[in-house]
Design a protein around this motif. Sequence first.
Motif, PDB file in Angstrom:
ATOM      1  N   PRO A 166       0.815  -1.232   0.000  1.00 43.45           N
ATOM      2  CA  PRO A 166       0.000   0.000   0.000  1.00 43.45           C
ATOM      3  C   PRO A 166       0.848   1.281   0.000  1.00 43.45           C
ATOM      4  N   GLN A 167       1.948   1.278   0.746  1.00 42.89           N
ATOM      5  CA  GLN A 167       2.789   2.462   0.798  1.00 42.89           C
ATOM      6  C   GLN A 167       3.489   2.699  -0.542  1.00 42.89           C
ATOM      7  N   ILE A 168       3.999   1.637  -1.138  1.00 42.81           N
ATOM      8  CA  ILE A 168       4.707   1.772  -2.408  1.00 42.81           C
ATOM      9  C   ILE A 168       3.747   2.227  -3.507  1.00 42.81           C
ATOM     10  N   LYS A 169       2.541   1.693  -3.503  1.00 41.66           N
ATOM     11  CA  LYS A 169       1.530   2.110  -4.485  1.00 41.66           C
ATOM     12  C   LYS A 169       1.244   3.613  -4.339  1.00 41.66           C
ATOM     13  N   LEU A 170       1.078   4.059  -3.112  1.00 41.18           N
ATOM     14  CA  LEU A 170       0.819   5.474  -2.848  1.00 41.18           C
ATOM     15  C   LEU A 170       1.985   6.346  -3.312  1.00 41.18           C
ATOM     16  N   VAL A 171       3.207   5.916  -3.046  1.00 40.88           N
ATOM     17  CA  VAL A 171       4.394   6.676  -3.460  1.00 40.88           C
ATOM     18  C   VAL A 171       4.465   6.753  -4.983  1.00 40.88           C
ATOM     19  N   LYS A 172       4.263   5.629  -5.653  1.00 42.20           N
ATOM     20  CA  LYS A 172       4.318   5.633  -7.125  1.00 42.20           C
ATOM     21  C   LYS A 172       3.276   6.587  -7.700  1.00 42.20           C
ATOM     22  N   GLU A 173       2.061   6.545  -7.179  1.00 43.18           N
ATOM     23  CA  GLU A 173       1.006   7.437  -7.670  1.00 43.18           C
ATOM     24  C   GLU A 173       1.367   8.900  -7.436  1.00 43.18           C
ATOM     25  N   ALA A 174       1.895   9.203  -6.262  1.00 46.06           N
ATOM     26  CA  ALA A 174       2.267  10.587  -5.950  1.00 46.06           C
ATOM     27  C   ALA A 174       3.408  11.061  -6.840  1.00 46.06           C
ATOM     28  N   LEU A 175       4.412  10.209  -7.048  1.00 47.27           N
ATOM     29  CA  LEU A 175       5.518  10.590  -7.916  1.00 47.27           C
ATOM     30  C   LEU A 175       5.085  10.764  -9.361  1.00 47.27           C
ATOM     31  N   LYS A 176       4.184   9.893  -9.816  1.00 44.41           N
ATOM     32  CA  LYS A 176       3.660  10.049 -11.178  1.00 44.41           C
ATOM     33  C   LYS A 176       2.945  11.375 -11.330  1.00 44.41           C
ATOM     34  N   ALA A 177       2.126  11.719 -10.344  1.00 48.82           N
ATOM     35  CA  ALA A 177       1.406  12.987 -10.391  1.00 48.82           C
ATOM     36  C   ALA A 177       2.383  14.168 -10.384  1.00 48.82           C
ATOM     37  N   LEU A 178       3.420  14.087  -9.586  1.00 51.35           N
ATOM     38  CA  LEU A 178       4.399  15.177  -9.524  1.00 51.35           C
ATOM     39  C   LEU A 178       5.212  15.276 -10.809  1.00 51.35           C
ATOM     40  N   THR A 179       5.584  14.130 -11.397  1.00 51.13           N
ATOM     41  CA  THR A 179       6.381  14.171 -12.635  1.00 51.13           C
ATOM     42  C   THR A 179       5.528  14.615 -13.816  1.00 51.13           C
ATOM     43  N   GLU A 180       4.261  14.241 -13.832  1.00 56.71           N
ATOM     44  CA  GLU A 180       3.380  14.659 -14.918  1.00 56.71           C
ATOM     45  C   GLU A 180       2.980  16.123 -14.788  1.00 56.71           C
TER      46      GLU A 180
END
Length: 182
Positions: A166-180
């Motif tokens: 759950p934590q890794i999924k949340l981090v990936k989503e947040a990083l994707k949003a920040l990079t996009e």
Amino acid sequence: MSEDRRTEVINICLDHFIEQGLFETSTRSLSKALKLQSAGLYNYFSSKDEAVIVCAEQAAIRLEDTLISPAMKDLADPERMMRRLRSRADEMAPTMKFLVSVCSSERYKEDMKPVLDRLAERYEHYTEKTAQKLGCSKEDVEPYVYMTITSVANYMIFAEDRYIYPQIKLVKEALKALTEGR
């Protein structure tokens, strides 16, 4: 003693602690690993306890160099970053387990505080670098940097994906949003 020889001695001792275990390793076995006579370890360290602390600090440096620093290069591709982090975490798990065994031992707890404090200061550095690379504020990324470090550490200790998914999924989503969002 030359700096190269000191580094070599520390790495040999650390590898031996990792292979044998903190409490199963004797000064005699460390001396043997260094290809010295039975008390030869004392040519380099005043005690086994000093060797343990120095090796634990080296373990923290190895973990940082192998896990955190390379992950910074993959920030733009969170999926790839997490895949590589996991692969490196599998490789570095024995090193993390040694570090945890030292830090959780009452015998070494006080001596390890400065080492852990220096490591925590590095987290701040990585938060700033991450924000800079992603073009956002430190506050935007701070929880995700810390969550990633904690999750990867837990994975190395427990070797169980479901504890960190759950934590890794949340981090990936947040990083994707920040990079996009750049």
